[in-house]
Design a protein around this motif. Sequence first.
Motif, PDB file in Angstrom:
ATOM      1  N   PHE A  94     -38.028  -1.578  41.111  1.00 29.07           N
ATOM      2  CA  PHE A  94     -38.348  -0.989  41.086  1.00 29.07           C
ATOM      3  C   PHE A  94     -39.379   0.483  41.241  1.00 29.07           C
ATOM      4  CE2 PHE A  94     -36.840  -2.919  37.354  1.00 29.07           C
ATOM      5  CZ  PHE A  94     -35.410  -2.915  37.551  1.00 29.07           C
ATOM      6  N   ASN A  95     -39.656   0.629  42.438  1.00 28.04           N
ATOM      7  CA  ASN A  95     -41.109   0.972  43.379  1.00 28.04           C
ATOM      8  C   ASN A  95     -42.011   1.059  42.548  1.00 28.04           C
ATOM      9  OD1 ASN A  95     -39.181   1.985  44.615  1.00 28.04           O
ATOM     10  ND2 ASN A  95     -38.660   3.547  44.156  1.00 28.04           N
ATOM     11  N   GLN A  96     -41.334  -0.287  41.958  1.00 28.54           N
ATOM     12  CA  GLN A  96     -43.228  -0.356  40.961  1.00 28.54           C
ATOM     13  C   GLN A  96     -44.536  -0.719  42.086  1.00 28.54           C
ATOM     14  OE1 GLN A  96     -41.894  -2.283  37.356  1.00 28.54           O
ATOM     15  NE2 GLN A  96     -41.054  -0.889  36.473  1.00 28.54           N
ATOM     16  N   ASP A  97     -44.402  -1.672  42.985  1.00 28.30           N
ATOM     17  CA  ASP A  97     -45.288  -2.026  43.668  1.00 28.30           C
ATOM     18  C   ASP A  97     -45.844  -0.935  44.675  1.00 28.30           C
ATOM     19  OD1 ASP A  97     -42.559  -1.286  45.376  1.00 28.30           O
ATOM     20  OD2 ASP A  97     -43.789  -1.556  47.344  1.00 28.30           O
ATOM     21  N   LEU A  98     -46.035  -0.315  44.603  1.00 27.98           N
ATOM     22  CA  LEU A  98     -46.670   1.525  45.008  1.00 27.98           C
ATOM     23  C   LEU A  98     -47.913   1.411  44.638  1.00 27.98           C
ATOM     24  CD1 LEU A  98     -43.705   3.408  46.181  1.00 27.98           C
ATOM     25  CD2 LEU A  98     -44.723   2.350  47.416  1.00 27.98           C
ATOM     26  N   SER A  99     -48.083   1.250  43.357  1.00 28.77           N
ATOM     27  CA  SER A  99     -49.019   1.143  42.859  1.00 28.77           C
ATOM     28  C   SER A  99     -49.394   0.742  41.390  1.00 28.77           C
ATOM     29  CB  SER A  99     -48.909   2.859  41.340  1.00 28.77           C
ATOM     30  OG  SER A  99     -47.932   2.778  41.151  1.00 28.77           O
ATOM     31  N   ALA A 100     -50.667   0.676  41.037  1.00 25.21           N
ATOM     32  CA  ALA A 100     -51.207  -0.462  40.637  1.00 25.21           C
ATOM     33  C   ALA A 100     -51.323  -0.782  38.918  1.00 25.21           C
ATOM     34  CB  ALA A 100     -53.446  -0.412  40.424  1.00 25.21           C
ATOM     35  N   ALA A 101     -50.429   0.427  38.471  1.00 26.83           N
ATOM     36  CA  ALA A 101     -49.818   0.634  37.163  1.00 26.83           C
ATOM     37  C   ALA A 101     -48.876   1.512  37.084  1.00 26.83           C
ATOM     38  CB  ALA A 101     -50.732   0.802  36.675  1.00 26.83           C
ATOM     39  N   GLY A 102     -47.864   1.203  37.359  1.00 33.34           N
ATOM     40  CA  GLY A 102     -46.099   1.789  37.547  1.00 33.34           C
ATOM     41  C   GLY A 102     -45.448   1.115  36.482  1.00 33.34           C
ATOM     42  N   MET A 103     -44.330   1.891  36.205  1.00 25.22           N
ATOM     43  CA  MET A 103     -43.434   1.442  34.906  1.00 25.22           C
ATOM     44  C   MET A 103     -42.383   2.724  35.246  1.00 25.22           C
ATOM     45  SD  MET A 103     -45.291   1.813  31.539  1.00 25.22           S
ATOM     46  CE  MET A 103     -46.835   1.088  32.003  1.00 25.22           C
ATOM     47  N   ILE A 104     -40.806   2.191  34.588  1.00 27.92           N
ATOM     48  CA  ILE A 104     -39.898   2.626  33.843  1.00 27.92           C
ATOM     49  C   ILE A 104     -39.811   2.744  32.683  1.00 27.92           C
ATOM     50  CG2 ILE A 104     -37.339   2.469  33.570  1.00 27.92           C
ATOM     51  CD1 ILE A 104     -37.358   1.502  36.468  1.00 27.92           C
ATOM     52  N   LEU A 105     -40.345   3.673  32.125  1.00 27.44           N
ATOM     53  CA  LEU A 105     -39.498   4.311  30.269  1.00 27.44           C
ATOM     54  C   LEU A 105     -37.905   5.244  30.245  1.00 27.44           C
ATOM     55  CD1 LEU A 105     -43.262   6.115  30.143  1.00 27.44           C
ATOM     56  CD2 LEU A 105     -42.607   3.863  29.539  1.00 27.44           C
ATOM     57  N   GLU A 106     -37.531   4.105  29.137  1.00 23.45           N
ATOM     58  CA  GLU A 106     -36.033   4.151  29.540  1.00 23.45           C
ATOM     59  C   GLU A 106     -36.272   5.340  27.669  1.00 23.45           C
ATOM     60  OE1 GLU A 106     -33.192   4.182  30.605  1.00 23.45           O
ATOM     61  OE2 GLU A 106     -33.475   2.260  31.399  1.00 23.45           O
ATOM     62  N   VAL A 107     -36.286   6.505  27.651  1.00 22.28           N
ATOM     63  CA  VAL A 107     -37.040   7.310  26.397  1.00 22.28           C
ATOM     64  C   VAL A 107     -35.425   7.386  25.882  1.00 22.28           C
ATOM     65  CG1 VAL A 107     -37.692   9.192  26.152  1.00 22.28           C
ATOM     66  CG2 VAL A 107     -38.874   8.269  27.880  1.00 22.28           C
ATOM     67  N   GLY A 108     -35.165   6.514  24.975  1.00 18.03           N
ATOM     68  CA  GLY A 108     -33.750   6.683  24.314  1.00 18.03           C
ATOM     69  C   GLY A 108     -32.755   6.465  25.085  1.00 18.03           C
ATOM     70  N   ALA A 109     -31.179   7.169  24.482  1.00 21.77           N
ATOM     71  CA  ALA A 109     -30.431   6.531  25.477  1.00 21.77           C
ATOM     72  C   ALA A 109     -29.070   7.875  24.883  1.00 21.77           C
ATOM     73  CB  ALA A 109     -29.129   5.176  24.519  1.00 21.77           C
ATOM     74  N   ALA A 110     -28.235   7.709  25.609  1.00 19.96           N
ATOM     75  CA  ALA A 110     -27.254   8.748  26.006  1.00 19.96           C
ATOM     76  C   ALA A 110     -26.554   9.226  24.427  1.00 19.96           C
ATOM     77  CB  ALA A 110     -25.910   8.758  27.030  1.00 19.96           C
ATOM     78  N   GLY A 111     -26.637   8.144  23.125  1.00 22.27           N
ATOM     79  CA  GLY A 111     -26.067   8.590  22.067  1.00 22.27           C
ATOM     80  C   GLY A 111     -27.496   9.180  21.634  1.00 22.27           C
ATOM     81  N   ASP A 112     -28.088   9.393  22.179  1.00 22.85           N
ATOM     82  CA  ASP A 112     -29.220   9.880  21.075  1.00 22.85           C
ATOM     83  C   ASP A 112     -29.661  11.510  21.679  1.00 22.85           C
ATOM     84  OD1 ASP A 112     -30.248   8.081  20.021  1.00 22.85           O
ATOM     85  OD2 ASP A 112     -31.650   7.498  21.937  1.00 22.85           O
ATOM     86  N   SER A 113     -29.758  12.890  20.720  1.00 21.54           N
ATOM     87  CA  SER A 113     -30.131  14.101  21.189  1.00 21.54           C
ATOM     88  C   SER A 113     -31.731  14.681  21.571  1.00 21.54           C
ATOM     89  CB  SER A 113     -30.241  14.830  19.681  1.00 21.54           C
ATOM     90  OG  SER A 113     -31.426  14.548  18.958  1.00 21.54           O
ATOM     91  N   LEU A 114     -31.131  15.157  22.525  1.00 22.72           N
ATOM     92  CA  LEU A 114     -32.984  15.762  23.322  1.00 22.72           C
ATOM     93  C   LEU A 114     -33.710  15.966  22.040  1.00 22.72           C
ATOM     94  CD1 LEU A 114     -34.192  16.692  26.044  1.00 22.72           C
ATOM     95  CD2 LEU A 114     -32.785  19.286  25.368  1.00 22.72           C
ATOM     96  N   GLU A 115     -33.454  16.357  20.710  1.00 23.92           N
ATOM     97  CA  GLU A 115     -34.810  16.275  20.437  1.00 23.92           C
ATOM     98  C   GLU A 115     -35.076  15.542  19.762  1.00 23.92           C
ATOM     99  OE1 GLU A 115     -31.655  17.659  20.010  1.00 23.92           O
ATOM    100  OE2 GLU A 115     -32.217  20.351  19.928  1.00 23.92           O
ATOM    101  N   GLU A 116     -34.329  14.076  19.679  1.00 25.22           N
ATOM    102  CA  GLU A 116     -35.092  12.416  19.356  1.00 25.22           C
ATOM    103  C   GLU A 116     -35.509  12.267  20.738  1.00 25.22           C
ATOM    104  OE1 GLU A 116     -31.834  11.477  16.203  1.00 25.22           O
ATOM    105  OE2 GLU A 116     -30.911  10.831  17.990  1.00 25.22           O
ATOM    106  N   ALA A 117     -35.161  12.387  21.696  1.00 21.51           N
ATOM    107  CA  ALA A 117     -35.917  12.140  22.795  1.00 21.51           C
ATOM    108  C   ALA A 117     -37.448  12.736  23.068  1.00 21.51           C
ATOM    109  CB  ALA A 117     -35.205  12.253  24.481  1.00 21.51           C
ATOM    110  N   LEU A 118     -37.184  14.280  23.276  1.00 19.18           N
ATOM    111  CA  LEU A 118     -38.595  14.959  23.012  1.00 19.18           C
ATOM    112  C   LEU A 118     -39.576  14.550  21.832  1.00 19.18           C
ATOM    113  CD1 LEU A 118     -36.859  18.550  23.175  1.00 19.18           C
ATOM    114  CD2 LEU A 118     -38.739  17.089  25.198  1.00 19.18           C
ATOM    115  N   ALA A 119     -38.689  14.227  20.593  1.00 21.19           N
ATOM    116  CA  ALA A 119     -40.252  13.593  19.932  1.00 21.19           C
ATOM    117  C   ALA A 119     -40.919  12.194  20.148  1.00 21.19           C
ATOM    118  CB  ALA A 119     -38.850  13.321  18.790  1.00 21.19           C
ATOM    119  N   ALA A 120     -39.582  11.356  21.001  1.00 22.10           N
ATOM    120  CA  ALA A 120     -40.536  10.313  21.718  1.00 22.10           C
ATOM    121  C   ALA A 120     -41.691  10.032  22.841  1.00 22.10           C
ATOM    122  CB  ALA A 120     -39.262   9.420  21.974  1.00 22.10           C
ATOM    123  N   ALA A 121     -41.094  11.833  23.652  1.00 21.51           N
ATOM    124  CA  ALA A 121     -42.400  11.738  24.774  1.00 21.51           C
ATOM    125  C   ALA A 121     -43.840  12.154  24.124  1.00 21.51           C
ATOM    126  CB  ALA A 121     -41.425  12.671  25.140  1.00 21.51           C
TER     127      ALA A 121
END
Length: 279
Positions: A236-263
């Motif tokens: 997932f391109n994480q080899d390019l940096s010493a600290a890289g990650m994918i973050l799945e912030v919620g899912a399609a069934g969540d609202s934008l407001e809930e995802a913003l709270a997670a952020a």
Amino acid sequence: TGRIIRNPSKTVENWSTESPPPEISPQEPALPVFSPRDSALVEINSVCGYETDLSGWLQKPLSWDLTVPEPTVLILHTHGTESYTKTEDYTESSAYRTLNTDYNVVSIGEKLAVELEQNGIRVIHDRTLHDYPSYNGSYTHARQAIAGYLAEYPSIRLVLDLHRDASGDPSNQLRTQATVNGQPSAQLMLVMGTDAGGLYHPNWQENLAVGVKLQALLERQYPGFCRPLQLRTERFNQDLSAAGMILEVGAAGDSLEEALAAAGALARAIVTLSRGTGG
């Protein structure tokens, strides 16, 4: 295209020359410390065949300072058109996708970038929709962007690729649920790559050492906030940096407001880790 958000200038109260301001030395907050007991806070779903050494990765020292004057965090979105369950009127390019960056995952990255900047962490937020107009090749397109930023800003220490998850048919999409400071929130899921698929990725264990600390810290603060960390064969391109990650912030069934709270919760955890860990 990428951009840097700079901290707004601060106003300073004018003191009388007859009454100089007191000299106060601000007390630095204690660095977070992790012990083998924190292993219980991190659940890993390993589909790559590698065994997990949670205690060792949690206690591996983290020596960095994300609050230096140069940019230290890169936020991007390999699948930038991903969006959430609609609660407002905007145009979707397809189900749970939109080119409107006020409502897709780019808005989540913006929330995260602003909160990090407000806490002294300089951020580059790449708002490019790497999955548009073609979804195929989005990781290749994002890889070129990441490599370019790292070459231009060698001070970058943390690369965060923000997505949102999806599962099920359009009428029954996955919803995640958590509580942050008494308010409804989406959950967060870390996806970490390895070299198990045969691709060059020499720093995957260093990446993972950062990821498990972040997850343990989030679970300390907000129990149930994180879904199991996914340890995968891809990189997932994480080899390019010493600290890289994918973050799945919620899912399609969540609202934008809930995802913003997670952020917001994610931002506070990164700030806590911004000067490394103690021993």
